[in-house]
Design an enzyme around this catalytic site. Structure first.
Site, PDB file in Angstrom:
ATOM      1  N   SER A 163       0.858  -1.183   0.000  1.00  0.00           N
ATOM      2  CA  SER A 163       0.000   0.000   0.000  1.00  0.00           C
ATOM      3  C   SER A 163       0.891   1.228   0.000  1.00  0.00           C
ATOM      4  O   SER A 163       1.899   1.264   0.705  1.00  0.00           O
ATOM      5  CB  SER A 163      -0.886  -0.011   1.246  1.00  0.00           C
ATOM      6  OG  SER A 163      -1.753   1.103   1.250  1.00  0.00           O
ATOM      7  N   HIS A 184       2.569  12.035  -1.416  1.00  0.00           N
ATOM      8  CA  HIS A 184       2.158  13.433  -1.243  1.00  0.00           C
ATOM      9  C   HIS A 184       3.253  14.335  -1.822  1.00  0.00           C
ATOM     10  O   HIS A 184       4.291  14.526  -1.188  1.00  0.00           O
ATOM     11  CB  HIS A 184       1.947  13.758   0.240  1.00  0.00           C
ATOM     12  CG  HIS A 184       0.800  13.038   0.866  1.00  0.00           C
ATOM     13  ND1 HIS A 184      -0.519  13.335   0.560  1.00  0.00           N
ATOM     14  CD2 HIS A 184       0.765  12.028   1.773  1.00  0.00           C
ATOM     15  CE1 HIS A 184      -1.312  12.541   1.266  1.00  0.00           C
ATOM     16  NE2 HIS A 184      -0.562  11.740   1.999  1.00  0.00           N
ATOM     17  N   HIS A 211      -2.388   7.250  -4.828  1.00  0.00           N
ATOM     18  CA  HIS A 211      -2.523   6.140  -3.881  1.00  0.00           C
ATOM     19  C   HIS A 211      -2.653   4.860  -4.691  1.00  0.00           C
ATOM     20  O   HIS A 211      -3.299   4.843  -5.742  1.00  0.00           O
ATOM     21  CB  HIS A 211      -3.780   6.334  -3.020  1.00  0.00           C
ATOM     22  CG  HIS A 211      -4.271   5.081  -2.371  1.00  0.00           C
ATOM     23  ND1 HIS A 211      -5.373   4.377  -2.839  1.00  0.00           N
ATOM     24  CD2 HIS A 211      -3.808   4.381  -1.302  1.00  0.00           C
ATOM     25  CE1 HIS A 211      -5.572   3.323  -2.068  1.00  0.00           C
ATOM     26  NE2 HIS A 211      -4.642   3.302  -1.135  1.00  0.00           N
ATOM     27  N   ASN A 222      -2.719   0.286  -4.103  1.00  0.00           N
ATOM     28  CA  ASN A 222      -2.778  -0.803  -3.139  1.00  0.00           C
ATOM     29  C   ASN A 222      -3.058  -2.090  -3.896  1.00  0.00           C
ATOM     30  O   ASN A 222      -3.908  -2.108  -4.784  1.00  0.00           O
ATOM     31  CB  ASN A 222      -3.904  -0.501  -2.129  1.00  0.00           C
ATOM     32  CG  ASN A 222      -4.166  -1.637  -1.181  1.00  0.00           C
ATOM     33  OD1 ASN A 222      -4.899  -2.567  -1.503  1.00  0.00           O
ATOM     34  ND2 ASN A 222      -3.586  -1.563  -0.012  1.00  0.00           N
ATOM     35  N   ARG A 274      -3.459  -6.353  -2.788  1.00  0.00           N
ATOM     36  CA  ARG A 274      -3.486  -7.172  -1.578  1.00  0.00           C
ATOM     37  C   ARG A 274      -4.099  -8.548  -1.861  1.00  0.00           C
ATOM     38  O   ARG A 274      -4.817  -8.745  -2.844  1.00  0.00           O
ATOM     39  CB  ARG A 274      -4.278  -6.466  -0.481  1.00  0.00           C
ATOM     40  CG  ARG A 274      -5.701  -6.133  -0.872  1.00  0.00           C
ATOM     41  CD  ARG A 274      -6.388  -5.226   0.140  1.00  0.00           C
ATOM     42  NE  ARG A 274      -7.742  -4.914  -0.290  1.00  0.00           N
ATOM     43  CZ  ARG A 274      -8.061  -3.905  -1.096  1.00  0.00           C
ATOM     44  NH1 ARG A 274      -7.120  -3.103  -1.562  1.00  0.00           N
ATOM     45  NH2 ARG A 274      -9.323  -3.691  -1.445  1.00  0.00           N
ATOM     46  N   HIS A 332      -6.390   7.498 -16.777  1.00  0.00           N
ATOM     47  CA  HIS A 332      -7.477   6.547 -17.037  1.00  0.00           C
ATOM     48  C   HIS A 332      -7.202   5.671 -18.259  1.00  0.00           C
ATOM     49  O   HIS A 332      -7.624   4.515 -18.292  1.00  0.00           O
ATOM     50  CB  HIS A 332      -8.804   7.290 -17.159  1.00  0.00           C
ATOM     51  CG  HIS A 332      -9.414   7.608 -15.828  1.00  0.00           C
ATOM     52  ND1 HIS A 332     -10.171   6.702 -15.127  1.00  0.00           N
ATOM     53  CD2 HIS A 332      -9.343   8.717 -15.044  1.00  0.00           C
ATOM     54  CE1 HIS A 332     -10.558   7.235 -13.979  1.00  0.00           C
ATOM     55  NE2 HIS A 332     -10.067   8.460 -13.906  1.00  0.00           N
ATOM     56  N   GLY A 389      -5.170  -4.972  15.161  1.00  0.00           N
ATOM     57  CA  GLY A 389      -3.979  -4.683  15.953  1.00  0.00           C
ATOM     58  C   GLY A 389      -2.774  -4.446  15.077  1.00  0.00           C
ATOM     59  O   GLY A 389      -1.645  -4.773  15.441  1.00  0.00           O
ATOM     60  N   GLY A 390      -3.008  -3.891  13.900  1.00  0.00           N
ATOM     61  CA  GLY A 390      -1.911  -3.588  12.985  1.00  0.00           C
ATOM     62  C   GLY A 390      -1.015  -2.497  13.542  1.00  0.00           C
ATOM     63  O   GLY A 390      -1.287  -1.903  14.592  1.00  0.00           O
ATOM     64  N   ARG A 391       0.047  -2.241  12.822  1.00  0.00           N
ATOM     65  CA  ARG A 391       1.027  -1.253  13.283  1.00  0.00           C
ATOM     66  C   ARG A 391       0.519   0.141  12.936  1.00  0.00           C
ATOM     67  O   ARG A 391       0.448   0.519  11.767  1.00  0.00           O
ATOM     68  CB  ARG A 391       2.366  -1.535  12.608  1.00  0.00           C
ATOM     69  CG  ARG A 391       3.499  -0.653  13.095  1.00  0.00           C
ATOM     70  CD  ARG A 391       4.817  -1.180  12.543  1.00  0.00           C
ATOM     71  NE  ARG A 391       5.937  -0.408  13.054  1.00  0.00           N
ATOM     72  CZ  ARG A 391       6.457   0.646  12.445  1.00  0.00           C
ATOM     73  NH1 ARG A 391       5.938   1.077  11.298  1.00  0.00           N
ATOM     74  NH2 ARG A 391       7.493   1.270  12.965  1.00  0.00           N
TER      75      ARG A 391
END
Length: 301
Positions: free
Chosen positions: A92, A96, A106, A108, A110, A145, A258-260
């Site tokens: 991910s 900026h 952006h 990602n 997964r 696009h 509980g990710g970082r």
């Protein structure tokens, strides 16, 4: 064919390396890596480039986490996953830029797999990329696009329009009744027709991101800008923060598992501002963003 988790992981690690190398080449500065472990199982590599010439902040994160039970954010729309152990891995990133004429981007990609004894594994791919300009340029939107459409083409004529619409619908701030940017591609829960085809599509999206983004960066990074453009950039970055904290499923999933936290919130812009009741001047370049770029459009007619 059964899912090959190691093949997916090898691709994702290599993708992170390649994206960091190419962004560094554009900026001239290097990423700093932070390798981390997750208490509940797994870990990742967070890489951040800060205070660069071109990129004010760029974060490219790889994570591979596993656990005994799926979190609420993942089972809400897939109740059959309750009670299964899971593995989730992905890359991910959010970039900026410093120059307000260069859009934020952006991306990602997964992979999820959820298993329990005596049952077939449930797996899927997800991902996409989207562009958030502050000052819109028609040729940039068309290029972005067109790149998305062309990478989708080998997988079927309906793939680009379907995933473009999903992106337009997903990156929408309901409380503002406003799009976050000009969209791109968004897909989730992809597991048909088979593992190899789905994996190939995820690879095409991951590989396509830089093809879509870097030519825009090169075109805009040397345009002169001043305080007015910077103020508008910081104001519009507020929409990014609002979306990520209020609506984004990935952020919620990361926090609920509980990710970082540092890695999950790496997508946040380093500086941002809000202004009560802001309205752009009529017929200004700022007004053009709202009028010509944020409303949903078919950019590759």
């Amino acid at each position: 064919m059964a899912p090959d988790i190691q093949r997916v992981k090898a691709f994702l690690l290599d993708l992170q390396d390649r994206i960091c190398q190419q962004l560094s080449a554009v900026d001239g500065d290097d990423f700093v890596e932070d390798a981390w472990q997750r208490e509940g199982g797994g870990g990742g590599r967070s890489r951040v480039l800060r205070d660069g010439v071109v990129f004010e902040q760029a974060g490219v994160n790889f994570s591979h986490v596993h656990g005994d039970a799926m979190p609420a954010s993942a089972t809400a729309h897939r109740p059959e996953l309750a009670g299964r152990s899971f593995e989730a891995m992905g890359v991910s990133l959010v970039v900026h830029p410093r120059n307000p004429y260069v859009p934020t981007s952006h991306a990602n990609v997964r992979f999820f797999i959820a298993e329990k004894p005596g049952a077939d594994p449930v797996w899927w791919f997800g991902g996409g990329f989207d562009l958030t300009p502050f000052y819109g340029f028609e040729e940039d939107a068309v290029h972005w696009h067109r790149t998305a459409r062309d990478l989708c083409a080998p997988f079927g004529d309906d793939v680009y329009p379907r995933y473009k619409k999903w992106c337009d619908d997903y990156f929408y701030l309901k409380h503002r009744q406003e799009a976050r940017g000009i969209g791109g591609l968004f897909f989730d829960d992809l597991n048909t027709p088979d593992f190899d085809t789905c994996f190939a599509f995820m690879q095409a999206v991951g590989d396509g991101y830089l093809n879509a983004y870097l030519p825009i960066v090169e075109r805009r990074k040397t345009l002169p800008w001043g305080e007015r453009e910077r103020e508008f950039q910081l104001y519009r970055r507020g929409r990014y923060v609002e979306f990520n904290l209020v609506w984004d499923r990935g952020t919620l999933f990361g926090l609920q598992t509980g990710g970082r936290t540092e890695s999950i919130l790496m997508s946040m812009p380093p500086l941002v501002r809000w202004e009560y009741g802001y309205q752009p001047e009529e017929n200004s370049p700022e007004a053009a963003l709202y009028r010509d770029f944020l409303p949903v459009r078919d950019w590759v007619k």
